[in-house]
Design an enzyme around this catalytic site. Structure first.
Site, mmCIF file in Angstrom:
data_model
loop_
_atom_site.group_PDB
_atom_site.id
_atom_site.type_symbol
_atom_site.label_atom_id
_atom_site.label_comp_id
_atom_site.label_asym_id
_atom_site.label_seq_id
_atom_site.Cartn_x
_atom_site.Cartn_y
_atom_site.Cartn_z
ATOM 1 N N CYS A 1 0.732 -1.442 -0.074
ATOM 2 C CA CYS A 1 -0.282 0.100 -0.220
ATOM 3 C C CYS A 1 1.021 0.753 -0.013
ATOM 4 C CB CYS A 1 -1.204 0.375 0.938
ATOM 5 S SG CYS A 1 -1.816 -1.322 1.021
ATOM 6 N N HIS B 37 -3.818 7.069 1.717
ATOM 7 C CA HIS B 37 -3.542 5.503 1.498
ATOM 8 C C HIS B 37 -4.933 5.530 2.013
ATOM 9 C CE1 HIS B 37 -3.816 1.643 1.095
ATOM 10 N NE2 HIS B 37 -3.651 1.548 2.020
ATOM 11 N N ASN C 231 -10.119 -0.228 -0.735
ATOM 12 C CA ASN C 231 -8.307 -0.163 -0.309
ATOM 13 C C ASN C 231 -7.944 -0.733 -1.719
ATOM 14 O OD1 ASN C 231 -6.097 -0.428 -0.093
ATOM 15 N ND2 ASN C 231 -5.820 -1.221 2.254
HETATM 16 O O1 UT7 Z 1 -3.949 -0.850 3.758
HETATM 17 C C1 UT7 Z 1 -3.748 -1.004 5.101
HETATM 18 C C2 UT7 Z 1 -4.085 -2.073 5.680
HETATM 19 N N1 UT7 Z 1 -4.438 -2.167 5.582
HETATM 20 C C3 UT7 Z 1 -5.639 -1.591 6.953
HETATM 21 O O2 UT7 Z 1 -5.538 -0.604 6.902
HETATM 22 C C4 UT7 Z 1 -6.500 -2.198 7.477
HETATM 23 C C5 UT7 Z 1 -6.550 -1.988 8.783
HETATM 24 N N2 UT7 Z 1 -7.890 -2.648 9.396
HETATM 25 C C6 UT7 Z 1 -9.146 -2.207 9.530
HETATM 26 O O3 UT7 Z 1 -9.488 -1.219 8.924
HETATM 27 C C7 UT7 Z 1 -10.072 -3.059 10.399
HETATM 28 O O4 UT7 Z 1 -9.567 -3.799 11.354
HETATM 29 C C8 UT7 Z 1 -11.345 -3.926 9.681
HETATM 30 C C9 UT7 Z 1 -12.323 -2.924 8.929
HETATM 31 C C10 UT7 Z 1 -10.085 -4.521 8.749
HETATM 32 C C11 UT7 Z 1 -11.697 -4.707 10.732
HETATM 33 O O5 UT7 Z 1 -12.775 -3.465 11.290
HETATM 34 P P1 UT7 Z 1 -12.411 -3.705 12.868
HETATM 35 O O6 UT7 Z 1 -13.693 -2.770 13.946
HETATM 36 O O7 UT7 Z 1 -11.318 -4.179 13.606
HETATM 37 O O8 UT7 Z 1 -13.462 -5.339 13.413
HETATM 38 P P2 UT7 Z 1 -12.700 -6.955 13.984
HETATM 39 O O9 UT7 Z 1 -12.049 -7.105 13.217
HETATM 40 O O10 UT7 Z 1 -12.411 -6.069 15.380
HETATM 41 O O11 UT7 Z 1 -14.267 -7.497 13.565
HETATM 42 C C12 UT7 Z 1 -15.748 -7.369 15.028
HETATM 43 C C13 UT7 Z 1 -16.741 -8.109 14.698
HETATM 44 C C14 UT7 Z 1 -16.362 -9.103 15.258
HETATM 45 O O12 UT7 Z 1 -17.308 -9.750 15.355
HETATM 46 P P3 UT7 Z 1 -17.505 -10.504 16.946
HETATM 47 O O13 UT7 Z 1 -16.682 -10.836 17.110
HETATM 48 O O14 UT7 Z 1 -17.315 -9.425 17.674
HETATM 49 O O15 UT7 Z 1 -18.992 -11.175 16.874
HETATM 50 C C15 UT7 Z 1 -15.837 -9.859 12.770
HETATM 51 O O16 UT7 Z 1 -16.396 -11.293 12.984
HETATM 52 O O17 UT7 Z 1 -16.926 -7.871 13.161
HETATM 53 C C16 UT7 Z 1 -17.233 -9.208 12.542
HETATM 54 N N3 UT7 Z 1 -16.833 -8.498 10.940
HETATM 55 C C17 UT7 Z 1 -17.618 -8.615 10.613
HETATM 56 N N4 UT7 Z 1 -18.955 -8.143 10.486
HETATM 57 C C18 UT7 Z 1 -19.612 -7.919 9.293
HETATM 58 C C19 UT7 Z 1 -15.610 -8.651 10.286
HETATM 59 N N5 UT7 Z 1 -16.052 -8.671 9.029
HETATM 60 C C20 UT7 Z 1 -16.818 -8.391 9.376
HETATM 61 C C21 UT7 Z 1 -17.849 -8.058 7.991
HETATM 62 N N6 UT7 Z 1 -19.188 -7.926 7.920
HETATM 63 N N7 UT7 Z 1 -16.402 -8.095 7.058
#
Ligand code: UT7
Length: 323
Positions: A114, A250, A280
């Protein structure tokens, strides 16, 4: 005497096929509301089966060349930042060179995920300042959809395909003021595609060919690291936060972008946000955002821009420039 490298034209391209959050609701257990709230993404574009990274790069490159009033004969350096090259070799930069009917100049790819476009701009700036080039074509282009597991909701909602480009010319007027490039390979396992060329199983076979990410940890690192790079960039140039006219970040997650804007005490009206429109796109995201704000007239000549990115590696970096 030419001592600066200045952006004289930008271009970008998104493939025609748009996949909305509602489309993804039909294929994985997700919702438009979750994706918008957690990431800010509404739609992403996906290359057709016969469209490659070089195809996207070519469209963006031609638009940037047209904006700068340059022809193939003017280009004396081509750098393509990509993680999803058409072939193992030749480089996508060489494939693009042939498409554009440019011959003989240096052409190579940069792989910094990225942060790729920020790396490529930094390298092109050093070529130009050192007298090694006068007119560089710098591209960030990706078909990330090829390395996304479309059955895995945690990653498939995040990524998209696209390309952005800039023409960078030697100039005695200020252009790029400084670039700051960093990496720390210790964090490999937090964000990676395990498959590869030399590692078994072979090139991009099955699951090892998909993006794997510990989202939470990457999120935390991105916010902290981008905060530090902002400080480093301002300090290196003796500038205050208020001297920056536009933040061109980014485009990974609106919450990461907002956190960096807050660090700069910048209102969101001065931050270029396009993540909603393409998700992204890795190395393509910064030049896509830049071109969008140049073409819609928000970014004006003479303004001070801070470009920044964070990604797999980890890699991170910034470019401060007078547009
Ligand atoms: O390009 C540079 C590299 N990448 C990034 O910068 C990405 C960095 N990370 C992020 O943007 C975020 O961490 C994400 C968008 C990937 C995830 O957001 P989050 O607020 O950190 O969510 P999480 O991983 O803590 O998940 C929260 C909940 C989980 O459920 P439980 O365990 O709380 O029941 C996940 O299973 O959301 C669930 N979840 C989803 N729900 C609906 C994860 N993906 C999804 C989804 N739809 N697509």
């Amino acid at each position: 005497m030419n001592c600066f490298a200045r952006i004289t034209g930008t271009g970008s391209y998104l493939p025609a096929k748009a996949v909305t959050n509602h489309d993804l609701e039909n294929t994985v257990d997700t919702s438009d509301q979750w994706i918008r709230e957690r990431t800010g993404i509404a739609v992403r574009h996906i290359a057709s089966d016969d469209e490659t990274t070089c195809d996207l790069a070519e469209q963006a490159a031609r638009r940037a060349m047209e904006a700068a009033g340059k022809t193939a004969a003017d280009i004396d350096l081509i750098i393509v930042a990509t993680t999803t090259p058409d072939k193992i070799f030749p480089s996508t930069a060489c494939l693009l060179q042939a498409r554009l009917d440019v011959h003989g100049c240096a052409a190579f790819d940069i792989q910094a995920v990225c942060t790729g476009f920020v790396y490529a701009l930094g390298v092109a700036d050093k070529f130009i300042r050192g007298g090694g080039a006068k007119c560089a074509l710098v591209v960030g282009a990706e078909t990330l959809s090829r390395i996304v597991d479309w059955t895995y909701r945690t990653t498939c909602v995040l990524f998209g395909d696209g390309a952005g480009a800039a023409i960078l010319e030697a100039s005695d007027e200020p252009g790029i003021l400084s670039s700051h490039l960093h990496a720390d390979g210790e964090y490999e396992k937090l964000l990676h595609v395990p498959g590869g060329v030399s590692r078994k199983p072979g090139p991009l076979e099955g699951d090892p060919g998909f993006i794997q990410m510990k989202g939470n940890e990457v999120f935390r690192m991105a916010v902290n690291t981008l905060g530090r790079i902002v400080d480093e960039t301002l300090e290196a140039n003796g500038l205050e936060k208020s001297d920056i006219d536009w933040l061109v970040p980014h485009q990974a997650n609106i919450r990461i972008i907002s956190a960096t804007a807050k660090k700069l005490a910048m209102p969101m009206e001065r931050v270029v946000v396009t993540v909603d429109q393409h998700g992204n796109t890795s190395a393509a995201s910064v030049p896509l955002a830049l071109d969008t704000a140049v073409r819609d007239g928000r970014i004006q000549r003479g303004e001070t821009l801070l470009l920044e990115a964070f990604g797999g590696g980890f890699t991170w970096g910034s470019v401060l420039l007078k547009f």
